[in-house]
Design a protein around this motif. Structure first.
Motif, PDB file in Angstrom:
ATOM      1  N   HIS A 129       0.813  -1.223   0.000  1.00  0.00           N
ATOM      2  CA  HIS A 129       0.000   0.000   0.000  1.00  0.00           C
ATOM      3  C   HIS A 129       0.847   1.275   0.000  1.00  0.00           C
ATOM      4  CE1 HIS A 129      -3.201  -2.842   0.898  1.00  0.00           C
ATOM      5  NE2 HIS A 129      -2.556  -3.221   1.992  1.00  0.00           N
ATOM      6  N   ILE A 130       1.997   1.208  -0.618  1.00  0.00           N
ATOM      7  CA  ILE A 130       2.903   2.361  -0.606  1.00  0.00           C
ATOM      8  C   ILE A 130       2.331   3.551  -1.375  1.00  0.00           C
ATOM      9  CG2 ILE A 130       5.185   3.160  -1.421  1.00  0.00           C
ATOM     10  CD1 ILE A 130       6.234   0.424  -0.477  1.00  0.00           C
ATOM     11  N   PRO A 131       1.654   3.351  -2.531  1.00  0.00           N
ATOM     12  CA  PRO A 131       1.095   4.518  -3.230  1.00  0.00           C
ATOM     13  C   PRO A 131       0.050   5.288  -2.418  1.00  0.00           C
ATOM     14  CG  PRO A 131       1.189   2.612  -4.690  1.00  0.00           C
ATOM     15  CD  PRO A 131       1.465   2.119  -3.308  1.00  0.00           C
ATOM     16  N   TYR A 132      -0.493   4.682  -1.373  1.00  0.00           N
ATOM     17  CA  TYR A 132      -1.547   5.324  -0.593  1.00  0.00           C
ATOM     18  C   TYR A 132      -1.007   5.955   0.698  1.00  0.00           C
ATOM     19  CZ  TYR A 132      -3.678   2.047  -3.787  1.00  0.00           C
ATOM     20  OH  TYR A 132      -3.997   1.340  -4.912  1.00  0.00           O
ATOM     21  N   SER A 133       0.307   5.930   0.887  1.00  0.00           N
ATOM     22  CA  SER A 133       0.901   6.576   2.048  1.00  0.00           C
ATOM     23  C   SER A 133       1.073   8.065   1.761  1.00  0.00           C
ATOM     24  CB  SER A 133       2.258   5.938   2.377  1.00  0.00           C
ATOM     25  OG  SER A 133       3.181   6.175   1.336  1.00  0.00           O
ATOM     26  N   ASP A 134       1.441   8.813   2.777  1.00  0.00           N
ATOM     27  CA  ASP A 134       1.622  10.264   2.623  1.00  0.00           C
ATOM     28  C   ASP A 134       3.042  10.634   2.241  1.00  0.00           C
ATOM     29  OD1 ASP A 134      -1.027  11.532   3.452  1.00  0.00           O
ATOM     30  OD2 ASP A 134      -0.642  10.171   5.136  1.00  0.00           O
ATOM     31  N   GLY A 135       3.938   9.658   2.216  1.00  0.00           N
ATOM     32  CA  GLY A 135       5.321   9.927   1.832  1.00  0.00           C
ATOM     33  C   GLY A 135       6.207   8.764   2.203  1.00  0.00           C
ATOM     34  N   ILE A 136       7.395   8.704   1.588  1.00  0.00           N
ATOM     35  CA  ILE A 136       8.317   7.605   1.856  1.00  0.00           C
ATOM     36  C   ILE A 136       9.696   8.134   2.220  1.00  0.00           C
ATOM     37  CG2 ILE A 136       7.147   5.893   0.421  1.00  0.00           C
ATOM     38  CD1 ILE A 136       9.180   6.505  -1.802  1.00  0.00           C
ATOM     39  N   PHE A 137      10.342   7.408   3.126  1.00  0.00           N
ATOM     40  CA  PHE A 137      11.743   7.632   3.458  1.00  0.00           C
ATOM     41  C   PHE A 137      12.534   6.482   2.840  1.00  0.00           C
ATOM     42  CE2 PHE A 137       9.224   9.520   6.834  1.00  0.00           C
ATOM     43  CZ  PHE A 137       9.791  10.783   6.977  1.00  0.00           C
ATOM     44  N   GLU A 152      10.734   7.899  -8.425  1.00  0.00           N
ATOM     45  CA  GLU A 152       9.763   8.272  -9.463  1.00  0.00           C
ATOM     46  C   GLU A 152       8.318   8.204  -8.981  1.00  0.00           C
ATOM     47  OE1 GLU A 152      10.705   5.573 -12.581  1.00  0.00           O
ATOM     48  OE2 GLU A 152      12.571   6.602 -13.160  1.00  0.00           O
ATOM     49  N   LEU A 153       8.086   7.675  -7.783  1.00  0.00           N
ATOM     50  CA  LEU A 153       6.718   7.582  -7.277  1.00  0.00           C
ATOM     51  C   LEU A 153       6.154   8.979  -7.012  1.00  0.00           C
ATOM     52  CD1 LEU A 153       7.071   4.621  -4.745  1.00  0.00           C
ATOM     53  CD2 LEU A 153       5.941   4.578  -6.972  1.00  0.00           C
ATOM     54  N   PRO A 154       4.887   9.211  -7.306  1.00  0.00           N
ATOM     55  CA  PRO A 154       4.269  10.538  -7.095  1.00  0.00           C
ATOM     56  C   PRO A 154       3.916  10.773  -5.626  1.00  0.00           C
ATOM     57  CG  PRO A 154       2.651   9.026  -7.996  1.00  0.00           C
ATOM     58  CD  PRO A 154       3.949   8.264  -7.955  1.00  0.00           C
ATOM     59  N   LEU A 155       4.942  10.716  -4.763  1.00  0.00           N
ATOM     60  CA  LEU A 155       4.772  10.903  -3.328  1.00  0.00           C
ATOM     61  C   LEU A 155       5.842  11.860  -2.826  1.00  0.00           C
ATOM     62  CD1 LEU A 155       4.479   7.128  -2.309  1.00  0.00           C
ATOM     63  CD2 LEU A 155       2.594   8.757  -2.254  1.00  0.00           C
ATOM     64  N   SER A 156       5.648  12.423  -1.652  1.00  0.00           N
ATOM     65  CA  SER A 156       6.732  13.156  -1.003  1.00  0.00           C
ATOM     66  C   SER A 156       7.819  12.154  -0.642  1.00  0.00           C
ATOM     67  CB  SER A 156       6.221  13.858   0.253  1.00  0.00           C
ATOM     68  OG  SER A 156       5.255  14.833  -0.080  1.00  0.00           O
ATOM     69  N   ARG A 157       9.088  12.507  -0.908  1.00  0.00           N
ATOM     70  CA  ARG A 157      10.187  11.562  -0.733  1.00  0.00           C
ATOM     71  C   ARG A 157      11.346  12.240  -0.017  1.00  0.00           C
ATOM     72  NH1 ARG A 157       8.311  12.059  -5.577  1.00  0.00           N
ATOM     73  NH2 ARG A 157      10.049  13.400  -6.202  1.00  0.00           N
ATOM     74  N   VAL A 158      11.943  11.516   0.916  1.00  0.00           N
ATOM     75  CA  VAL A 158      13.173  11.977   1.562  1.00  0.00           C
ATOM     76  C   VAL A 158      14.177  10.829   1.503  1.00  0.00           C
ATOM     77  CG1 VAL A 158      14.286  12.766   3.667  1.00  0.00           C
ATOM     78  CG2 VAL A 158      12.010  13.613   3.086  1.00  0.00           C
ATOM     79  N   LEU A 159      15.306  11.083   0.865  1.00  0.00           N
ATOM     80  CA  LEU A 159      16.398  10.111   0.815  1.00  0.00           C
ATOM     81  C   LEU A 159      17.207  10.184   2.101  1.00  0.00           C
ATOM     82  CD1 LEU A 159      17.966  10.370  -2.751  1.00  0.00           C
ATOM     83  CD2 LEU A 159      17.419   8.240  -1.584  1.00  0.00           C
ATOM     84  N   LEU A 160      17.421   9.049   2.738  1.00  0.00           N
ATOM     85  CA  LEU A 160      18.299   8.984   3.898  1.00  0.00           C
ATOM     86  C   LEU A 160      19.673   8.519   3.409  1.00  0.00           C
ATOM     87  CD1 LEU A 160      15.697   7.313   6.247  1.00  0.00           C
ATOM     88  CD2 LEU A 160      16.390   9.699   6.254  1.00  0.00           C
ATOM     89  N   ASN A 161      20.171   9.252   2.458  1.00  0.00           N
ATOM     90  CA  ASN A 161      21.365   8.834   1.724  1.00  0.00           C
ATOM     91  C   ASN A 161      21.895  10.036   0.962  1.00  0.00           C
ATOM     92  OD1 ASN A 161      23.334   7.264   0.564  1.00  0.00           O
ATOM     93  ND2 ASN A 161      21.949   5.972  -0.615  1.00  0.00           N
ATOM     94  N   ALA A 167      18.680  14.349  -8.384  1.00  0.00           N
ATOM     95  CA  ALA A 167      17.599  13.628  -7.713  1.00  0.00           C
ATOM     96  C   ALA A 167      16.480  14.598  -7.337  1.00  0.00           C
ATOM     97  CB  ALA A 167      18.126  12.939  -6.459  1.00  0.00           C
ATOM     98  N   GLU A 168      15.248  14.251  -7.675  1.00  0.00           N
ATOM     99  CA  GLU A 168      14.101  15.090  -7.349  1.00  0.00           C
ATOM    100  C   GLU A 168      13.504  14.641  -6.019  1.00  0.00           C
ATOM    101  OE1 GLU A 168      11.443  15.263 -10.645  1.00  0.00           O
ATOM    102  OE2 GLU A 168      12.872  16.355 -11.892  1.00  0.00           O
ATOM    103  N   ALA A 169      14.267  14.899  -4.981  1.00  0.00           N
ATOM    104  CA  ALA A 169      13.858  14.539  -3.622  1.00  0.00           C
ATOM    105  C   ALA A 169      14.750  15.276  -2.647  1.00  0.00           C
ATOM    106  CB  ALA A 169      13.977  13.028  -3.405  1.00  0.00           C
ATOM    107  N   ASP A 170      14.242  15.525  -1.450  1.00  0.00           N
ATOM    108  CA  ASP A 170      15.082  16.041  -0.378  1.00  0.00           C
ATOM    109  C   ASP A 170      15.931  14.891   0.161  1.00  0.00           C
ATOM    110  OD1 ASP A 170      13.885  18.780  -0.141  1.00  0.00           O
ATOM    111  OD2 ASP A 170      12.098  17.586   0.279  1.00  0.00           O
ATOM    112  N   MET A 317      10.451  15.956   5.983  1.00  0.00           N
ATOM    113  CA  MET A 317       9.264  15.407   5.319  1.00  0.00           C
ATOM    114  C   MET A 317       8.034  16.274   5.605  1.00  0.00           C
ATOM    115  SD  MET A 317       7.733  13.137   3.431  1.00  0.00           S
ATOM    116  CE  MET A 317       8.685  11.606   3.311  1.00  0.00           C
ATOM    117  N   LEU A 318       7.835  16.664   6.855  1.00  0.00           N
ATOM    118  CA  LEU A 318       6.690  17.507   7.190  1.00  0.00           C
ATOM    119  C   LEU A 318       6.795  18.867   6.511  1.00  0.00           C
ATOM    120  CD1 LEU A 318       6.291  16.642  10.980  1.00  0.00           C
ATOM    121  CD2 LEU A 318       5.027  15.711   9.033  1.00  0.00           C
ATOM    122  N   TRP A 319       8.025  19.360   6.404  1.00  0.00           N
ATOM    123  CA  TRP A 319       8.252  20.608   5.674  1.00  0.00           C
ATOM    124  C   TRP A 319       7.898  20.440   4.196  1.00  0.00           C
ATOM    125  CZ3 TRP A 319      11.742  21.633   1.697  1.00  0.00           C
ATOM    126  CH2 TRP A 319      11.926  22.988   1.385  1.00  0.00           C
TER     127      TRP A 319
END
Length: 347
Positions: A129-137, A152-161, A167-170, A317-319
């Motif tokens: 159910h990852i597409p239905y979450s509010d964001g991924i780390f 590439e998923l249409p979600l808010s994303r934060v790389l811990l790396n 890269a189009e992610a924080d 992520m909240l930001w």
């Protein structure tokens, strides 16, 4: 109307057995106490939802709601290869502690190594159910192909790396490059020149950064180095790893070792014991451990802020959720260096 604090400064002081003045200084980042005391104050304040006025003002500036209207659910993607490592556990602890303050939650989801192409990946994200979450780390040590599909998923994303180019992610990550610099400088300041590096240098971006930092730090000390002079291969089993370490220790006869992989300090100690070498009398040792090793608390090591990285990533992520159209940001957390007692001056 300002939010009424459930816990006061005096409540925190009583819980910690400290004066209110000391607690206030710790929360404002002022000197005059040990780092252990400061960390204890910060952890207790966070666990009880206490925020200073400055912290609440910063949330307003960054447009992060203190009291959320809707509880959000996030996912931490963890590679199957890291299930026995403390690293993802520390990240999850940091994420949960910070998101929990705001009424949100995060769950860890294991990404198996067998998920290597688009059909398998699509089936896996639907199952969890990852597409239905509010964001991924996105945790480190994920294969680059799977990492790209996650990005590439249409979600808010934060790389811990460390982020790949464009890269189009924080991203939020602990600064292993500086950790290696700290390690080499500490050893060379003690007169060590024959320093053996142990760690992969190709498979992941963080590994490549560690190695390039080692080469640069050695060069600054007037010491040139080549990959073949060091244990830079990837060894999947403990037996093979230790056999190779013994081979390099006997062949190169180093006076000091830098282990650039977490959870390997005890392995290298076994190798030294098998060779009749004592740490630090015969060989000095620095290891990039994920956290304080309870069975070897005086191990010399750079401090890797992994749990703190999870906390900062939750804030980011909240930001991002509150500010979806602003530019991406990349953050590195730099820790200090614990000298310990496993480095002696070169005789």
């Amino acid at each position: 109307m300002p939010r009424k604090k459930q816990v006061t400064l005096r409540d925190l002081a009583k819980l910690l057995g400290l004066s209110a003045h000391t607690v206030s200084k710790a929360l404002r980042g002022l000197p005059g106490m040990s780092e252990e005391t400061r960390s204890s104050v910060l952890r207790t304040a966070a666990s009880h939802g206490y925020r200073t006025k400055d912290q609440e003002r910063s949330l307003v500036v960054e447009r992060i709601p203190i009291i959320p209207h809707i509880p959000r659910r996030f996912k931490l993607i963890v590679p199957g290869s890291q299930l026995n490592s403390r690293m993802p556990q520390l990240l999850l602890e940091g994420l949960q502690s910070k998101l929990g303050e705001y009424g949100h939650s995060v769950d860890a989801v294991v990404l198996p190594a067998a998920v290597s192409n688009r059909p398998l990946f699509d089936a896996w994200i639907e199952k969890h159910h990852i597409p239905y979450s509010d964001g991924i780390f996105i945790s480190p040590i994920i294969g680059e192909n799977c990492e790209q599909m996650l990005l590439e998923l249409p979600l808010s994303r934060v790389l811990l790396n460390f982020p790949p180019p464009a890269a189009e992610a924080d991203s939020v990550v602990w600064d292993v490059g500086t950790a290696i610099y700290q390690s080499v400088r500490h050893l060379t300041a003690q007169g060590h020149k024959r320093i053996l590096y142990i760690g992969g240098i190709q498979e992941y971006r963080g590994f490549r950064l560690r190695w390039s930092s080692f080469v640069q730090a050695m060069r600054e000390a007037g010491l040139e180095t080549q990959p073949e002079e060091h244990m830079t291969g990837e060894y999947r089993s403990k037996e093979l790893w230790m056999a190779k370490a013994k081979e390099f220790m006997e062949g190169r006869r180093p006076t000091a070792v830098v282990v650039a992989i977490g959870d390997r300090a005890l392995w290298i100690r076994e190798v030294c014991e098998a060779l009749g070498k004592r740490i630090p009398d015969d060989i000095s040792l620095i290891s990039l451990e994920h956290e304080l090793n309870a069975s070897w608390p005086e191990l010399s090591r750079p401090v890797l802020l992994i749990r703190e990285c999870g906390i900062r990533a939750a804030e980011r992520m909240l930001w991002r959720v509150a500010n979806p159209n602003v530019p991406f940001e990349h953050i590195m957390l730099q820790g200090g260096f614990y000298k310990g007692n496993t480095v002696f001056p070169q005789k």
